[in-house]
Design an enzyme around this catalytic site. Structure first.
Site, PDB file in Angstrom:
ATOM      1  N   ARG A 104       0.859  -1.175   0.000  1.00 44.14           N
ATOM      2  CA  ARG A 104       0.000   0.000   0.000  1.00 44.14           C
ATOM      3  C   ARG A 104       0.900   1.232   0.000  1.00 44.14           C
ATOM      4  NH1 ARG A 104      -4.335   1.545   4.649  1.00 44.14           N
ATOM      5  NH2 ARG A 104      -2.440   2.026   5.803  1.00 44.14           N
ATOM      6  N   THR A 108      -0.698   7.702  -0.926  1.00 44.44           N
ATOM      7  CA  THR A 108      -2.018   7.646  -1.573  1.00 44.44           C
ATOM      8  C   THR A 108      -2.930   6.579  -0.952  1.00 44.44           C
ATOM      9  OG1 THR A 108      -1.339   5.967  -3.151  1.00 44.44           O
ATOM     10  CG2 THR A 108      -0.950   8.267  -3.790  1.00 44.44           C
ATOM     11  N   ASP A 202       1.161  -1.699  12.280  1.00 38.27           N
ATOM     12  CA  ASP A 202       1.487  -2.265  10.964  1.00 38.27           C
ATOM     13  C   ASP A 202       1.767  -3.758  11.129  1.00 38.27           C
ATOM     14  OD1 ASP A 202       3.117  -3.169   8.689  1.00 38.27           O
ATOM     15  OD2 ASP A 202       2.907  -1.087   8.051  1.00 38.27           O
ATOM     16  N   ASP A 205       5.098  -5.192   9.630  1.00 35.73           N
ATOM     17  CA  ASP A 205       6.282  -4.804  10.410  1.00 35.73           C
ATOM     18  C   ASP A 205       6.335  -5.547  11.731  1.00 35.73           C
ATOM     19  OD1 ASP A 205       7.217  -3.090   8.485  1.00 35.73           O
ATOM     20  OD2 ASP A 205       6.338  -1.290   9.374  1.00 35.73           O
TER      21      ASP A 205
HETATM   22  O1  LIG Z   1      -7.037  -2.261   3.287  1.00 40.95           O
HETATM   23  P1  LIG Z   1      -5.836  -1.508   2.860  1.00 40.95           P
HETATM   24  O2  LIG Z   1      -5.994  -0.021   3.048  1.00 40.95           O
HETATM   25  O3  LIG Z   1      -5.366  -1.851   1.475  1.00 40.95           O
HETATM   26  O4  LIG Z   1      -4.672  -1.873   3.881  1.00 40.95           O
HETATM   27  C1  LIG Z   1      -4.410  -3.159   4.302  1.00 40.95           C
HETATM   28  C2  LIG Z   1      -3.121  -3.664   3.735  1.00 40.95           C
HETATM   29  O5  LIG Z   1      -2.014  -2.958   4.326  1.00 40.95           O
HETATM   30  C3  LIG Z   1      -1.098  -3.892   4.872  1.00 40.95           C
HETATM   31  O6  LIG Z   1      -0.130  -4.284   3.981  1.00 40.95           O
HETATM   32  P2  LIG Z   1       1.132  -3.374   3.614  1.00 40.95           P
HETATM   33  O7  LIG Z   1       0.860  -2.514   2.424  1.00 40.95           O
HETATM   34  O8  LIG Z   1       1.603  -2.666   4.846  1.00 40.95           O
HETATM   35  O9  LIG Z   1       2.188  -4.429   3.139  1.00 40.95           O
HETATM   36  P3  LIG Z   1       2.992  -5.495   4.029  1.00 40.95           P
HETATM   37  O10 LIG Z   1       2.023  -6.603   4.316  1.00 40.95           O
HETATM   38  O11 LIG Z   1       4.104  -5.905   3.158  1.00 40.95           O
HETATM   39  O12 LIG Z   1       3.460  -4.804   5.283  1.00 40.95           O
HETATM   40  C4  LIG Z   1      -1.996  -5.042   5.253  1.00 40.95           C
HETATM   41  O13 LIG Z   1      -1.303  -6.229   5.470  1.00 40.95           O
HETATM   42  C5  LIG Z   1      -2.953  -5.113   4.103  1.00 40.95           C
HETATM   43  O14 LIG Z   1      -2.459  -5.845   3.003  1.00 40.95           O
HETATM   44  O1  LIG Z   2      -3.791  -0.482  10.607  1.00 45.20           O
HETATM   45  C1  LIG Z   2      -3.274  -0.943   9.570  1.00 45.20           C
HETATM   46  C2  LIG Z   2      -3.687  -0.554   8.278  1.00 45.20           C
HETATM   47  C3  LIG Z   2      -3.082  -1.105   7.202  1.00 45.20           C
HETATM   48  N1  LIG Z   2      -2.107  -2.006   7.370  1.00 45.20           N
HETATM   49  C4  LIG Z   2      -1.689  -2.383   8.604  1.00 45.20           C
HETATM   50  O2  LIG Z   2      -0.772  -3.220   8.732  1.00 45.20           O
HETATM   51  N2  LIG Z   2      -2.285  -1.846   9.672  1.00 45.20           N
HETATM   52 MG   LIG Z   3       2.758  -3.342   6.233  1.00 41.38          MG
END
Ligand SMILES: O=P(O)(O)OC[C@H]1O[C@H](OP(=O)(O)OP(=O)(O)O)[C@H](O)[C@@H]1O
Ligand SMILES: O=c1cc[nH]c(=O)[nH]1
Ligand SMILES: [Mg+2]
Length: 211
Positions: A104, A108, A202, A205
Protein backbone atom coordinates in the site's frame (compact mmCIF):
# COMPACT_ATOMS: atom_id res chain seq x y z
CA UNK A 1 -24.65 -10.38 -0.58
CA UNK A 2 -21.91 -12.57 0.91
CA UNK A 3 -21.78 -13.30 4.60
CA UNK A 4 -20.11 -10.90 7.04
CA UNK A 5 -19.12 -12.43 10.38
CA UNK A 6 -17.13 -11.29 13.39
CA UNK A 7 -15.54 -14.43 14.83
CA UNK A 8 -15.69 -13.41 18.47
CA UNK A 9 -14.97 -16.73 20.20
CA UNK A 10 -13.51 -15.91 23.65
CA UNK A 11 -10.14 -17.47 22.77
CA UNK A 12 -9.93 -15.34 19.64
CA UNK A 13 -10.84 -12.16 21.52
CA UNK A 14 -8.32 -12.91 24.27
CA UNK A 15 -5.47 -13.64 21.89
CA UNK A 16 -6.22 -10.59 19.75
CA UNK A 17 -6.16 -8.37 22.84
CA UNK A 18 -2.70 -9.75 23.67
CA UNK A 19 -1.22 -8.72 20.32
CA UNK A 20 -2.79 -5.27 20.26
CA UNK A 21 -0.32 -4.39 23.04
CA UNK A 22 2.55 -2.49 21.41
CA UNK A 23 5.04 -4.04 23.87
CA UNK A 24 4.52 -7.52 22.37
CA UNK A 25 7.58 -8.50 20.35
CA UNK A 26 7.95 -10.30 17.03
CA UNK A 27 8.12 -13.85 18.40
CA UNK A 28 4.96 -13.65 20.51
CA UNK A 29 3.16 -11.61 17.86
CA UNK A 30 3.88 -14.19 15.14
CA UNK A 31 2.96 -17.15 17.34
CA UNK A 32 -0.29 -15.57 18.45
CA UNK A 33 -1.31 -14.57 14.92
CA UNK A 34 -0.89 -18.23 13.96
CA UNK A 35 -2.97 -19.39 16.93
CA UNK A 36 -5.78 -16.97 16.04
CA UNK A 37 -5.59 -18.06 12.39
CA UNK A 38 -6.02 -21.71 13.37
CA UNK A 39 -9.10 -20.82 15.40
CA UNK A 40 -10.42 -18.83 12.45
CA UNK A 41 -9.78 -21.75 10.07
CA UNK A 42 -12.13 -23.80 12.22
CA UNK A 43 -14.87 -21.20 11.76
CA UNK A 44 -14.38 -20.27 8.10
CA UNK A 45 -14.45 -23.93 7.08
CA UNK A 46 -17.69 -24.59 8.96
CA UNK A 47 -19.87 -24.89 5.81
CA UNK A 48 -17.54 -27.16 3.83
CA UNK A 49 -19.63 -29.90 2.23
CA UNK A 50 -19.59 -33.48 3.47
CA UNK A 51 -20.46 -36.80 1.88
CA UNK A 52 -21.21 -40.26 3.24
CA UNK A 53 -18.42 -42.82 3.34
CA UNK A 54 -18.41 -46.38 4.58
CA UNK A 55 -15.81 -47.20 7.26
CA UNK A 56 -14.96 -50.53 8.80
CA UNK A 57 -14.21 -49.95 12.47
CA UNK A 58 -12.74 -52.76 14.59
CA UNK A 59 -16.34 -53.42 15.67
CA UNK A 60 -18.59 -53.00 12.63
CA UNK A 61 -19.17 -51.32 9.27
CA UNK A 62 -20.67 -47.85 9.52
CA UNK A 63 -21.59 -44.91 7.30
CA UNK A 64 -19.88 -41.69 8.37
CA UNK A 65 -18.98 -38.28 6.92
CA UNK A 66 -15.93 -37.08 5.05
CA UNK A 67 -15.13 -33.80 3.29
CA UNK A 68 -16.34 -33.64 -0.29
CA UNK A 69 -16.44 -30.86 -2.82
CA UNK A 70 -13.68 -28.48 -3.76
CA UNK A 71 -10.09 -28.77 -2.57
CA UNK A 72 -8.80 -25.78 -0.64
CA UNK A 73 -6.19 -23.15 -1.44
CA UNK A 74 -5.05 -20.55 1.03
CA UNK A 75 -4.04 -17.26 -0.57
CA UNK A 76 -2.10 -14.89 1.69
CA UNK A 77 -1.72 -11.28 0.62
CA UNK A 78 2.03 -10.62 1.09
CA UNK A 79 3.61 -9.79 3.33
CA UNK A 80 1.40 -9.75 6.37
CA UNK A 81 -0.93 -12.49 5.12
CA UNK A 82 1.99 -14.93 5.38
CA UNK A 83 1.62 -14.70 9.13
CA UNK A 84 -1.73 -16.49 8.91
CA UNK A 85 -0.69 -19.39 6.65
CA UNK A 86 0.81 -21.81 9.20
CA UNK A 87 -2.19 -21.43 11.50
CA UNK A 88 -4.58 -22.13 8.64
CA UNK A 89 -2.63 -25.10 7.31
CA UNK A 90 -2.40 -26.59 10.80
CA UNK A 91 -6.12 -27.36 10.43
CA UNK A 92 -6.26 -27.79 6.63
CA UNK A 93 -2.91 -29.50 5.98
CA UNK A 94 -3.60 -30.58 2.40
CA UNK A 95 -4.40 -27.03 1.26
CA UNK A 96 -2.31 -25.57 -1.55
CA UNK A 97 -0.97 -22.08 -1.03
CA UNK A 98 -0.99 -19.25 -3.59
CA UNK A 99 0.63 -15.83 -3.12
CA UNK A 100 -0.43 -12.33 -4.05
CA UNK A 101 2.12 -9.62 -3.25
CA UNK A 102 0.67 -6.23 -2.56
CA UNK A 103 1.95 -3.08 -0.89
CA UNK A 104 0.00 0.00 0.00
CA UNK A 105 1.49 3.34 -1.05
CA UNK A 106 1.99 5.25 2.20
CA UNK A 107 0.90 8.58 0.67
CA UNK A 108 -2.02 7.65 -1.57
CA UNK A 109 -3.02 4.46 0.37
CA UNK A 110 -3.53 2.82 -3.03
CA UNK A 111 -2.44 -0.84 -3.35
CA UNK A 112 0.18 -2.00 -5.84
CA UNK A 113 0.44 -5.60 -6.97
CA UNK A 114 4.03 -6.88 -7.27
CA UNK A 115 3.79 -10.68 -7.29
CA UNK A 116 1.26 -13.37 -8.16
CA UNK A 117 2.00 -17.10 -7.92
CA UNK A 118 -1.01 -19.41 -7.73
CA UNK A 119 -1.68 -23.15 -8.06
CA UNK A 120 -2.55 -24.05 -11.66
CA UNK A 121 -6.00 -25.30 -10.67
CA UNK A 122 -6.85 -22.21 -8.60
CA UNK A 123 -10.20 -21.64 -10.36
CA UNK A 124 -11.44 -25.07 -9.22
CA UNK A 125 -10.59 -24.56 -5.55
CA UNK A 126 -12.30 -23.21 -2.46
CA UNK A 127 -10.16 -20.17 -1.60
CA UNK A 128 -9.36 -18.63 1.75
CA UNK A 129 -7.75 -15.24 1.10
CA UNK A 130 -5.96 -14.10 4.26
CA UNK A 131 -4.51 -10.79 5.41
CA UNK A 132 -4.47 -9.63 9.03
CA UNK A 133 -5.66 -6.10 8.20
CA UNK A 134 -8.64 -4.82 6.20
CA UNK A 135 -8.17 -1.05 6.31
CA UNK A 136 -9.40 0.92 3.26
CA UNK A 137 -10.08 -2.45 1.60
CA UNK A 138 -7.96 -1.57 -1.44
CA UNK A 139 -5.50 -4.46 -1.08
CA UNK A 140 -8.19 -7.11 -0.52
CA UNK A 141 -10.25 -5.79 -3.42
CA UNK A 142 -7.26 -5.85 -5.78
CA UNK A 143 -6.21 -9.33 -4.61
CA UNK A 144 -9.71 -10.70 -5.26
CA UNK A 145 -9.75 -8.89 -8.64
CA UNK A 146 -6.54 -10.78 -9.46
CA UNK A 147 -8.20 -14.10 -8.56
CA UNK A 148 -11.38 -13.37 -10.53
CA UNK A 149 -9.24 -12.37 -13.54
CA UNK A 150 -7.83 -15.90 -13.39
CA UNK A 151 -11.26 -17.53 -13.47
CA UNK A 152 -12.07 -17.82 -9.75
CA UNK A 153 -15.66 -17.24 -8.73
CA UNK A 154 -16.58 -15.01 -5.79
CA UNK A 155 -18.78 -17.77 -4.36
CA UNK A 156 -15.64 -19.85 -3.86
CA UNK A 157 -13.71 -17.07 -2.12
CA UNK A 158 -13.74 -16.33 1.60
CA UNK A 159 -11.71 -13.43 2.94
CA UNK A 160 -10.38 -13.72 6.51
CA UNK A 161 -8.65 -10.99 8.51
CA UNK A 162 -7.86 -10.27 12.14
CA UNK A 163 -8.89 -6.61 12.30
CA UNK A 164 -11.27 -4.82 9.96
CA UNK A 165 -12.24 -1.16 9.71
CA UNK A 166 -15.88 -0.42 8.84
CA UNK A 167 -14.63 1.54 5.80
CA UNK A 168 -12.82 -1.55 4.48
CA UNK A 169 -15.74 -3.89 5.05
CA UNK A 170 -18.07 -1.54 3.14
CA UNK A 171 -15.63 -1.10 0.25
CA UNK A 172 -14.97 -4.85 -0.03
CA UNK A 173 -18.69 -5.69 0.11
CA UNK A 174 -19.42 -3.12 -2.62
CA UNK A 175 -16.60 -4.31 -4.88
CA UNK A 176 -17.11 -8.05 -4.31
CA UNK A 177 -20.64 -8.64 -2.96
CA UNK A 178 -20.31 -12.38 -3.68
CA UNK A 179 -17.37 -12.89 -1.25
CA UNK A 180 -17.84 -13.90 2.41
CA UNK A 181 -15.87 -11.80 4.92
CA UNK A 182 -14.68 -13.05 8.31
CA UNK A 183 -12.85 -10.93 10.86
CA UNK A 184 -11.76 -11.47 14.45
CA UNK A 185 -12.65 -7.85 15.28
CA UNK A 186 -14.50 -4.94 13.74
CA UNK A 187 -12.66 -1.83 14.93
CA UNK A 188 -13.75 1.78 15.10
CA UNK A 189 -12.34 3.75 12.17
CA UNK A 190 -9.28 4.63 10.07
CA UNK A 191 -7.00 7.47 11.12
CA UNK A 192 -5.64 10.15 8.76
CA UNK A 193 -2.73 7.84 7.80
CA UNK A 194 -5.03 4.97 6.89
CA UNK A 195 -4.27 2.94 10.02
CA UNK A 196 -7.02 1.10 11.85
CA UNK A 197 -8.02 2.57 15.23
CA UNK A 198 -7.48 1.06 17.77
CA UNK A 199 -5.97 -1.65 15.53
CA UNK A 200 -2.62 -3.27 16.19
CA UNK A 201 -0.30 -1.10 14.11
CA UNK A 202 1.49 -2.26 10.96
CA UNK A 203 0.90 -6.02 10.91
CA UNK A 204 3.70 -6.74 8.42
CA UNK A 205 6.28 -4.80 10.41
CA UNK A 206 5.20 -6.42 13.68
CA UNK A 207 5.27 -9.94 12.17
CA UNK A 208 8.64 -9.62 10.51
CA UNK A 209 10.44 -7.15 12.77
CA UNK A 210 10.92 -4.53 10.06
CA UNK A 211 10.68 -0.72 10.46
O1 LIG B 1 -7.04 -2.26 3.29
P1 LIG B 1 -5.84 -1.51 2.86
O2 LIG B 1 -5.99 -0.02 3.05
O3 LIG B 1 -5.37 -1.85 1.48
O4 LIG B 1 -4.67 -1.87 3.88
C1 LIG B 1 -4.41 -3.16 4.30
C2 LIG B 1 -3.12 -3.66 3.73
O5 LIG B 1 -2.01 -2.96 4.33
C3 LIG B 1 -1.10 -3.89 4.87
O6 LIG B 1 -0.13 -4.28 3.98
P2 LIG B 1 1.13 -3.37 3.61
O7 LIG B 1 0.86 -2.51 2.42
O8 LIG B 1 1.60 -2.67 4.85
O9 LIG B 1 2.19 -4.43 3.14
P3 LIG B 1 2.99 -5.50 4.03
O10 LIG B 1 2.02 -6.60 4.32
O11 LIG B 1 4.10 -5.91 3.16
O12 LIG B 1 3.46 -4.80 5.28
C4 LIG B 1 -2.00 -5.04 5.25
O13 LIG B 1 -1.30 -6.23 5.47
C5 LIG B 1 -2.95 -5.11 4.10
O14 LIG B 1 -2.46 -5.85 3.00
O1 LIG C 1 -3.79 -0.48 10.61
C1 LIG C 1 -3.27 -0.94 9.57
C2 LIG C 1 -3.69 -0.55 8.28
C3 LIG C 1 -3.08 -1.10 7.20
N1 LIG C 1 -2.11 -2.01 7.37
C4 LIG C 1 -1.69 -2.38 8.60
O2 LIG C 1 -0.77 -3.22 8.73
N2 LIG C 1 -2.29 -1.85 9.67
MG1 LIG D 1 2.76 -3.34 6.23
Amino acid sequence: MGKFAVLDHPLIQHKLTLIRDKKVGTKAFRETVNEISALMAYEVSRDMPLEDVEVETPITTTTQKQLSGKKVAIVPILRAGLGMVDGMTSLIPAAKVGFIGMYRDEETLKPHEYFVKLPGDIAERQLFVVDPMLATGGSAIMAIDALKKRGCSGENIKFACLVAAPEGVKALQEAHPDVDIFTAALDDHLNENGYIVPGLGDAGDRLFGTK
